[in-house]
Design a protein around this motif. Structure first.
Motif, mmCIF file in Angstrom:
data_model
loop_
_atom_site.group_PDB
_atom_site.id
_atom_site.type_symbol
_atom_site.label_atom_id
_atom_site.label_comp_id
_atom_site.label_asym_id
_atom_site.label_seq_id
_atom_site.Cartn_x
_atom_site.Cartn_y
_atom_site.Cartn_z
ATOM 1 N N ALA A 53 -0.773 -3.392 11.037
ATOM 2 C CA ALA A 53 0.453 -2.653 11.341
ATOM 3 C C ALA A 53 1.638 -3.097 10.478
ATOM 4 N N PRO A 54 1.937 -4.394 10.375
ATOM 5 C CA PRO A 54 3.063 -4.785 9.526
ATOM 6 C C PRO A 54 2.833 -4.504 8.045
ATOM 7 N N ARG A 56 1.025 -1.980 6.805
ATOM 8 C CA ARG A 56 1.202 -0.535 6.624
ATOM 9 C C ARG A 56 2.687 -0.186 6.556
ATOM 10 N N LYS A 57 3.474 -0.755 7.459
ATOM 11 C CA LYS A 57 4.912 -0.494 7.451
ATOM 12 C C LYS A 57 5.551 -0.984 6.158
ATOM 13 N N ARG A 58 5.147 -2.153 5.698
ATOM 14 C CA ARG A 58 5.709 -2.695 4.466
ATOM 15 C C ARG A 58 5.443 -1.757 3.292
ATOM 16 N N LEU A 60 4.735 1.493 3.287
ATOM 17 C CA LEU A 60 5.479 2.750 3.416
ATOM 18 C C LEU A 60 6.963 2.553 3.102
ATOM 19 N N ASP A 61 7.536 1.443 3.560
ATOM 20 C CA ASP A 61 8.947 1.153 3.270
ATOM 21 C C ASP A 61 9.170 0.944 1.772
ATOM 22 N N ALA A 86 -3.339 2.398 3.912
ATOM 23 C CA ALA A 86 -2.143 3.241 4.007
ATOM 24 C C ALA A 86 -2.198 4.504 3.161
ATOM 25 N N ASP A 89 -1.454 7.654 5.154
ATOM 26 C CA ASP A 89 -0.054 7.639 5.600
ATOM 27 C C ASP A 89 0.893 7.964 4.443
ATOM 28 N N ALA A 93 3.473 11.002 4.374
ATOM 29 C CA ALA A 93 4.910 10.701 4.303
ATOM 30 C C ALA A 93 5.563 11.304 3.060
ATOM 31 N N ALA A 273 11.035 -4.266 0.898
ATOM 32 C CA ALA A 273 10.712 -3.468 2.075
ATOM 33 C C ALA A 273 11.774 -3.714 3.127
#
Length: 274
Positions: A53-54, A56-58, A60-61, A86, A89, A93, A273
């Motif tokens: 999860a972290p 993937r967020k990193r 995308l950011d 990712a 995603d 996005a 990020a």
């Protein structure tokens, strides 16, 4: 696919570290009219040990900032861990961007193997990813596929390509599980499912207990990028690109020297990020 005009946008190549240089090298040959921006998320390296999860967020950011800043024609995600996690995603996005992904070369390995014994040498993140298991189920169901997740090889490959010493014993300990003997047959193909690993290919060949085909996907990734990126007739190689961005903003001397060897300047800015 051909595009007219004389202002070709750059192609962005993204990796967790410097492994994506193996892909960049091949892409440049096939896309001489394009400039390249190489982005290394060295502040987040290595990706293999991150929770999903972290990470993937990193990713995308980072891409939200990278795409807004550089407006590339296309993106090569030259990292199995990043893309298997990712890739979907990223496409959702940023639907207007062309993403060329990197996934373990399991299909071509299954097509080439004679013994039916294939190993996939990857990071722990790629090994545990459902995406990887789905590739095996879809394309290599009739093969015996061993997944080998190495905690250390990406770091070792980065050290090696920078000219730092790497012991044979340490490398052999990481690759030894790839070699399987079963019912009189032996592993005959090892998929290099991390773009860092081809830097060590000659070391792998020297230390291997028997000869195997070490499958490097860099050329296939570059060919796919060429298929998706419009060819601009008559365009000259643009000025102002061919540089590298490090998310840490602080690449060390040996990394700077390596980038210069690949014809890349170092950007003064970093990307973070949020």
């Amino acid at each position: 696919m051909t595009q007219t005009g004389h202002e070709p946008k750059p192609v962005l190549v993204f990796d967790s570290g410097i492994g994506g240089l193996t892909v960049l090298r091949e892409a440049r040959v096939l896309m001489p009219e394009r400039g390249f921006i190489y982005v290394a998320d060295d502040a987040g390296f290595p990706y293999g040990g991150w929770e999903e999860a972290p990470l993937r967020k990193r990713i995308l950011d980072l891409f939200a900032e990278l795409l807004a800043t550089y407006e590339p024609e296309a993106v090569i995600v030259a990292c199995n861990t990043a893309f298997t996690l990712a890739g979907t995603d990223l496409r959702h996005a940023f639907p207007d961007m062309r993403f060329i992904g990197t996934v373990p070369a399991i299909k071509p390995a299954a097509e080439r193997t004679r013994s039916g014994l294939v190993s996939v040498l990857a990071t722990p993140g790629t090994v545990k990813r459902a995406y990887t298991r789905d590739l095996i189920q879809s394309f290599a169901a009739k093969c015996h596929v061993r997944l080998v997740g190495s905690e250390n090889l990406a770091r070792m490959a980065e050290a090696y390509i920078r000219g730092e010493p790497v012991s044979d014993e340490a490398v052999l300990a990481e690759i030894a599980p790839c070699f399987v003997e079963k019912d009189g047959a032996r592993t005959d193909i090892v998929v290099l499912a991390c773009t860092h690993y081809p830097f060590l290919a000659n070391v792998f060949r020297r230390l291997a207990p028997w000869p195997v085909d070490w499958l490097d996907p860099a050329e296939a990734i570059a060919r796919q990028a060429r298929r998706l990126v419009p060819l601009i007739e008559g365009a000259e190689h643009p000025q102002g690109f061919d540089f590298a961005v490090f998310t840490s903003g602080k690449p060390d001397f040996s990394t700077r020297r390596l980038m210069q060897g690949f014809g890349l300047d170092i950007a003064d800015t970093s990307v973070k990020a949020v």
